[in-house]
Design a protein around this motif. Sequence first.
Motif, PDB file in Angstrom:
ATOM      1  N   HIS A 436       0.931  -1.179   0.299  1.00  0.00           N
ATOM      2  CA  HIS A 436      -0.405  -0.197  -0.132  1.00  0.00           C
ATOM      3  C   HIS A 436       0.794   1.058   0.018  1.00  0.00           C
ATOM      4  O   HIS A 436       0.186   2.390  -0.793  1.00  0.00           O
ATOM      5  N   GLU A 437       1.989   1.652   0.551  1.00  0.00           N
ATOM      6  CA  GLU A 437       2.760   2.469   1.006  1.00  0.00           C
ATOM      7  C   GLU A 437       3.489   2.677  -0.299  1.00  0.00           C
ATOM      8  O   GLU A 437       4.181   3.916  -1.014  1.00  0.00           O
ATOM      9  N   ARG A 438       3.714   1.867  -0.899  1.00  0.00           N
ATOM     10  CA  ARG A 438       5.140   1.352  -2.611  1.00  0.00           C
ATOM     11  C   ARG A 438       3.894   2.836  -3.189  1.00  0.00           C
ATOM     12  O   ARG A 438       3.600   3.276  -3.890  1.00  0.00           O
ATOM     13  N   ARG A 439       2.756   1.992  -3.155  1.00  0.00           N
ATOM     14  CA  ARG A 439       1.695   2.796  -4.212  1.00  0.00           C
ATOM     15  C   ARG A 439       1.021   3.826  -4.242  1.00  0.00           C
ATOM     16  O   ARG A 439       1.158   5.372  -4.610  1.00  0.00           O
ATOM     17  N   ILE A 440       1.116   4.756  -2.302  1.00  0.00           N
ATOM     18  CA  ILE A 440       0.887   6.265  -2.302  1.00  0.00           C
ATOM     19  C   ILE A 440       2.146   6.897  -2.720  1.00  0.00           C
ATOM     20  O   ILE A 440       1.803   7.438  -2.929  1.00  0.00           O
ATOM     21  N   GLU A 441       3.152   6.566  -2.013  1.00  0.00           N
ATOM     22  CA  GLU A 441       4.304   7.266  -1.773  1.00  0.00           C
ATOM     23  C   GLU A 441       4.702   7.296  -3.787  1.00  0.00           C
ATOM     24  O   GLU A 441       5.335   8.144  -3.718  1.00  0.00           O
ATOM     25  N   LEU A 442       5.149   6.440  -4.461  1.00  0.00           N
ATOM     26  CA  LEU A 442       5.143   6.155  -5.619  1.00  0.00           C
ATOM     27  C   LEU A 442       4.442   6.179  -6.390  1.00  0.00           C
ATOM     28  O   LEU A 442       4.811   6.149  -8.294  1.00  0.00           O
ATOM     29  N   ALA A 443       3.291   6.819  -6.394  1.00  0.00           N
ATOM     30  CA  ALA A 443       2.007   7.000  -7.118  1.00  0.00           C
ATOM     31  C   ALA A 443       2.289   7.893  -8.529  1.00  0.00           C
ATOM     32  O   ALA A 443       2.855   8.954  -7.936  1.00  0.00           O
ATOM     33  N   MET A 444       1.883   7.405 -10.080  1.00  0.00           N
ATOM     34  CA  MET A 444       1.996   8.329 -10.919  1.00  0.00           C
ATOM     35  C   MET A 444       3.966   8.186 -11.441  1.00  0.00           C
ATOM     36  O   MET A 444       4.647   9.365 -11.646  1.00  0.00           O
TER      37      MET A 444
END
Length: 507
Positions: A436-444
């Motif tokens: 989850h953190e990878r998705r949010i932190e590295l989004a776009m």
Amino acid sequence: MKYNIKHLIILIMLYSCGKDFLNRNPLDQQSSGTFWKTKADADQALTAIYSFLIQGYNYTNSTNTGQGWGAGTPYWETLTDNAYSGAFSNVATGAIEATTGTIQSDAYNTSYKAIEACNIFLANIANVSMDDTERNTDIAEVRFIRGYYYFLLTQLYGDVVLSFQPLGKEPASYQFGRAPKAVVLDSVMSDFRYAAANLPNTAYKGHVVRGTALGYITKVFLAVHNFQEAAATAKTIMTEGRFSLYTGGYRKLFLKPGQDNNPEILFSGRYQVPGAYSPADYLYTYSSSLQPLSYLVNDYECTDGQPITTSPLYDPTKPYTNRDPRLLATILVPGVLYKGGIVFDPAAIGASSGFLNKKGVDSTRATVIGTQSDQDWVYLRYADVLLMYAEAQNEIAGPDASVSDAVNAIRTRPGVGMPVLPAGLSRDDMRTAIRHERRIELAMEGQRYFDMKRWATDRIIIPAIKDPSGASRTFPLRDTLWPVPQSEMDIAAAYSNSIFRQTPGWQ
């Protein structure tokens, strides 16, 4: 094989040298004595190699130069549940063939052009009169970039043609087959390890350094599920202390001047205006070009660290308040001002997903196409290193204190201020939290597509996506690896190459 680079001039984008060098002979013809003599020659060739990082699928470009759209770092997101693009919907929905083009062939062609330029450099650098220490550093930089492109090719196409020498026009150079992925990855690691051993152990200022190479060694280890070595390599970056999380604001990480000498950036595609400028700002003017999806927006927690489905802070009448601050730093949501003071109304500009990309976009400069912006595309930063360490270490030892510390450092840094992860998580729960953190932190930032491939969640997540166009995505098994461009198969046939074969499932 021809790789679509034979008989082509390798175009060189030299930001500081004007247009004269564009009129030189191609680099693969420069061994005749007209080039590869002075350090200035080596510097120009090295700059040309770095320029590939802002070409093709690495970036976006839609100006009056006639080059058309490249895929761009954020555009990898459109192949996931993070975003949508009409330009790449055929790839995203599984409706591709060897003749599809766009990102599916551009990734192949750009990578091999860059690799050929690297091989030409390495074959000729010994002829240049220069300091041996500088020569060795140049070799290390070029070997890193060659490894970077070969690694990317293996992730997309699996087995690929492997060559360490410049390709001539003799018939033998058209007779390569595809080397096994494991063999190619061995060569990638050889290049990365050489780079890590020979590059300066300093902060990143535009040229790759030891930390850059170690970061990509970590990525390779994660890709092959060697968690022990991945954790150890990421830990080396952490303990050597050349990089740190940026404390000047999450959004400023992706804008100038916040990117200048930024301690968090380990690798980027860099622009220098006016010779080469980023198109990021005017992405705002292309509503159908890059649209984040609600699947991503709904994954941003409330500021209490709870999902919006369970948090008492969530207000459906004000759905973007009381949310993780990275949401509004990454995504343009309805009602927010943009373009110098206009209220963003998705319906008014045809943004059918309801959102536009904001990360890396300076809305004060987004009013006209062709705005000459200079923010860089960030390919690797320290937050990614921390999350890779956490992922690998959790798989090895479970959620020990070092795992929680790595993730919480990202969540609690100034400008984000999210609560720490709950205590007592199991290994499975921590794995979910890290993903989850990878998705949010590295989004776009173009990371999720490769994360999903590594986690083998692509065939689970992608078929559940429905695009703003109304199309439902599919993910046939064959899409796990892409076909090489049909033009490559045609060349193989023309030169009676019987060992070069199409990707399995695409024959």
